[in-house]
Design an enzyme around this catalytic site. Structure first.
Site, short mmCIF file in Angstrom:
data_model
loop_
_atom_site.label_atom_id
_atom_site.label_comp_id
_atom_site.label_asym_id
_atom_site.label_seq_id
_atom_site.Cartn_x
_atom_site.Cartn_y
_atom_site.Cartn_z
N CYS A 120 1.76 6.96 25.99
CA CYS A 120 1.36 8.49 25.72
C CYS A 120 0.57 9.21 26.57
CB CYS A 120 1.07 8.42 24.37
SG CYS A 120 1.93 7.79 23.08
N ASP A 136 7.01 12.51 20.28
CA ASP A 136 5.94 11.41 20.65
C ASP A 136 7.13 10.07 20.40
OD1 ASP A 136 4.00 9.54 21.10
OD2 ASP A 136 2.73 10.56 19.47
#
Ligand SMILES: *[C@@H]1O[C@H](CO)[C@@H](O)[C@H](O)[C@H]1NC(C)=O
Ligand SMILES: *[C@@H]1O[C@H](CO)[C@@H](O)[C@H](O)[C@H]1NC(C)=O
Ligand SMILES: *[C@@H]1O[C@H](CO)[C@@H](O)[C@H](O)[C@H]1NC(C)=O
Ligand SMILES: *[C@@H]1O[C@H](CO)[C@@H](O)[C@H](O)[C@H]1NC(C)=O
Ligand SMILES: *[C@@H]1O[C@H](CO)[C@@H](O)[C@H](O)[C@H]1NC(C)=O
Ligand SMILES: *[C@@H]1O[C@H](CO)[C@@H](O)[C@H](O)[C@H]1NC(C)=O
Length: 498
Positions: free
Chosen positions: A65, A29
């Site tokens: 994201c 991430d």
């Protein structure tokens, strides 16, 4: 005797041919590749890089994201899956997503008989009350341990096949590692499997496992040539003061940089343990292992604080390493690839048909030619009421800016008019980027990355108008493209005009 050996060889080969490969995808991430984000990953380099292919031109469709993850799962560009930002209203686990979720590489492999497993962060809004809660198990997953909400390291809820399970003090990356190892140990030869592990690292709040705290205490932020410079020729948000950042911000940038590396050490350990488990269970030779990230990151570049959301290489370029049966070992591959290519790559390697509405194309893993490609990057700038802290001096229309806080020296991280689309054009002798902003200046930026890797000089007003026009035309066409053929050939290559 020789005939007998020959027969065994033949039978073994036939069996091997019938055996479908397994897949393990590790998705971090916010891990950059441009600022040394792969440096702490010694196991990833040893067990995947040295054993397989490192892609050196790997990009994401959007440097944020949720839109990026939606692209990875579906193989679709943002304008087609319509998950435009990290909020429910922007399609992040909203109603529209639930249709797209019915066709991901997971649903396709599962329908074809694969056992499938997901553990860790999924889409940012997954499991929230508004998105249906952790009782929802997304289609395509036989075993599901999705993280509720955005990345954190402690105090989180995992959905255990729909049963919410809260944990306070188990470090999430370690939990994902244990789940991954356990899943592999539970597999048998009877069914091939697909496993996705999505740890929180190195996302904010950058909390390393206690054993890794201070592991990089002497590391400081990379002072690239575009570090903390005044970005005069760039779009509005980057021209906003303060620029350069005040000196008081610099120790924090160092701290963020080294903490990110420290959080990544537990991911690196996870990779070693997953490879170890695959080997122990004799799956390693028949498993593709893919390592990548959902978007890159900047820390101090162009006097921005630390975040993603910008069209520069730091933010849109990601690590991508793949090892697996029949692949070359220890090679670099310069093919331009996008995260929307991973779904069709996995589907194809599993021997299945790629649906027509997939925009990405399977990576030709045996080809080292760079080829030519125009890749589309789309970003929808965010603005939120109340996101300009009252201690910050900006008096702009409320709702058009995001994250302007005193702890960032009031440097805003985003704005509605930070909405843009770019063409990233790569070929043997071409390495360019063209971006158009949806702001009230129709601002555009162009970089010749071959000569200017740090994107210091916006050359949009120095190129022949025909070149600018050509890119603008490709961009316009790609913004409505659909399906791999259509998205790959928006215009005949005009290689000769450069
Ligand atoms: C988890 O949350 C509780 C309650 O808010 C807090 O006291 C505790 O410090 C948190 N634990 C960690 C490891 O952050
Ligand atoms: C592996 O199997 C054990 C025993 O059935 C089970 O408790 C465990 O949850 C399984 N692991 C995973 C990740 O599914
Ligand atoms: C930082 O520390 C590590 C581990 O102690 C050491 O190997 C490395 O040489 C140090 N680097 C610098 C720049 O001092
Ligand atoms: C996210 O996208 C939706 C739909 O375009 C929009 O209404 C919303 O304002 C966006 N969120 C932010 C924070 O900008
Ligand atoms: C960008 O948005 C801000 C805040 O609304 C506004 O003041 C500024 O004029 C805009 N700039 C451009 C180039 O659109
Ligand atoms: C921006 O582009 C739009 C659509 O092409 C056009 O109508 C408008 O006049 C342009 N604005 C500026 C400031 O160039």
């Amino acid at each position: 005797m020789l005939q007998y050996l020959f027969l065994i060889f033949f039978v073994n080969n036939a069996v091997a041919e019938l055996k479908r490969p397994n897949f393990v995808l590790i998705l971090t991430d916010d891990q950059d590749v441009v600022l040394g984000g792969m440096d702490p990953m010694k196991n990833v380099q040893r067990f995947i890089g040295k054993e397989g292919i490192t892609f050196t031109n790997s990009y994401v469709t959007s440097p944020i994201c949720c839109p990026s993850r939606a692209s990875l799962l579906t193989g679709m560009y943002v304008h087609n899956h319509k998950t435009v930002n990290n909020s429910l209203h922007g399609g992040c686990y909203g109603e529209n997503w639930k249709d797209h979720e019915k066709q991901t590489f997971a649903t396709i492999l599962q329908e074809a008989g694969y056992d499938t497993f997901y553990a860790g962060k999924y889409l940012n809004q997954y499991g929230t009350k508004e998105a249906g809660g952790p009782e929802v198990v997304p289609p395509g997953w036989t075993e599901w341990r999705g993280l509720v909400g955005n990345s954190v390291y402690y105090n989180y809820t995992l959905s255990n096949n729909g049963v919410p399970t809260f944990s306070t003090d188990s470090y999430l990356t370690d939990v994902i590692r244990e789940l991954g190892v356990s899943y592999i140990e539970n597999q048998t030869e009877s069914k091939p499997f697909l496993m996705v592990l999505a740890p929180p690292a190195p996302h904010q709040p950058f909390t390393p496992a206690p054993r890794h705290k201070d592991a990089f205490s002497n590391v400081t932020v990379v002072k690239s040539p575009n570090f903390n410079i005044i970005a005069e020729d760039k779009h509005w948000l980057l021209r906003m003061p303060p620029s350069p950042l005040p000196d008081v911000m610099l120790p924090e940038l160092d701290q963020v940089y080294r903490s990110r590396w420290e959080t990544l050490l537990s991911v690196d350990e996870m990779v070693a343990d997953i490879i170890g488990a695959l080997e122990t269970q004799a799956f390693l030779d028949n498993t593709y292992v893919v390592f990548t990230s959902d978007n890159g990151y900047h820390i101090g570049q162009n006097s921005q604080v630390y975040d993603k959301r910008q069209p520069y290489e730091t933010d849109i370029k990601v690590p991508l390493l793949i090892k697996g049966p029949g692949l070359k070992k220890n090679v670099e591959n310069r093919q331009p690839v996008l995260n929307i290519d991973l779904a069709p790559t996995i589907i194809k390697l599993a021997g299945l048909d790629i649906p027509n509405n997939v925009d990405g194309r399977p990576i030709d893993v045996h080809n080292e030619d760079i080829g030519e490609r125009n890749m589309l990057i789309e970003y929808y700038g965010e603005g939120k009421d109340g996101s300009v802290d009252k201690e910050c001096p900006w008096k702009y229309d409320s709702g058009n800016l995001a994250q302007c806080y005193p702890q960032y020296s009031c440097k805003c991280q985003d704005a509605k008019n930070n909405t843009y689309a770019c063409i990233r054009h790569i070929a043997e002798r071409i390495d360019k980027k063209y971006c158009l902003f949806a702001d009230n200046e129709n601002f555009s930026e162009m970089y010749n990355i071959a000569d200017d890797p740090y994107e210091l000089e916006n050359i949009v007003n120095h190129v022949f108008p025909a070149v600018k026009y050509w890119y603008r035309e490709i961009l316009t066409r790609m913004l409505t493209c659909s399906g791999a053929h259509n998205c790959d050939h928006p215009l005949e290559p005009l290689i000769n005009i450069f």
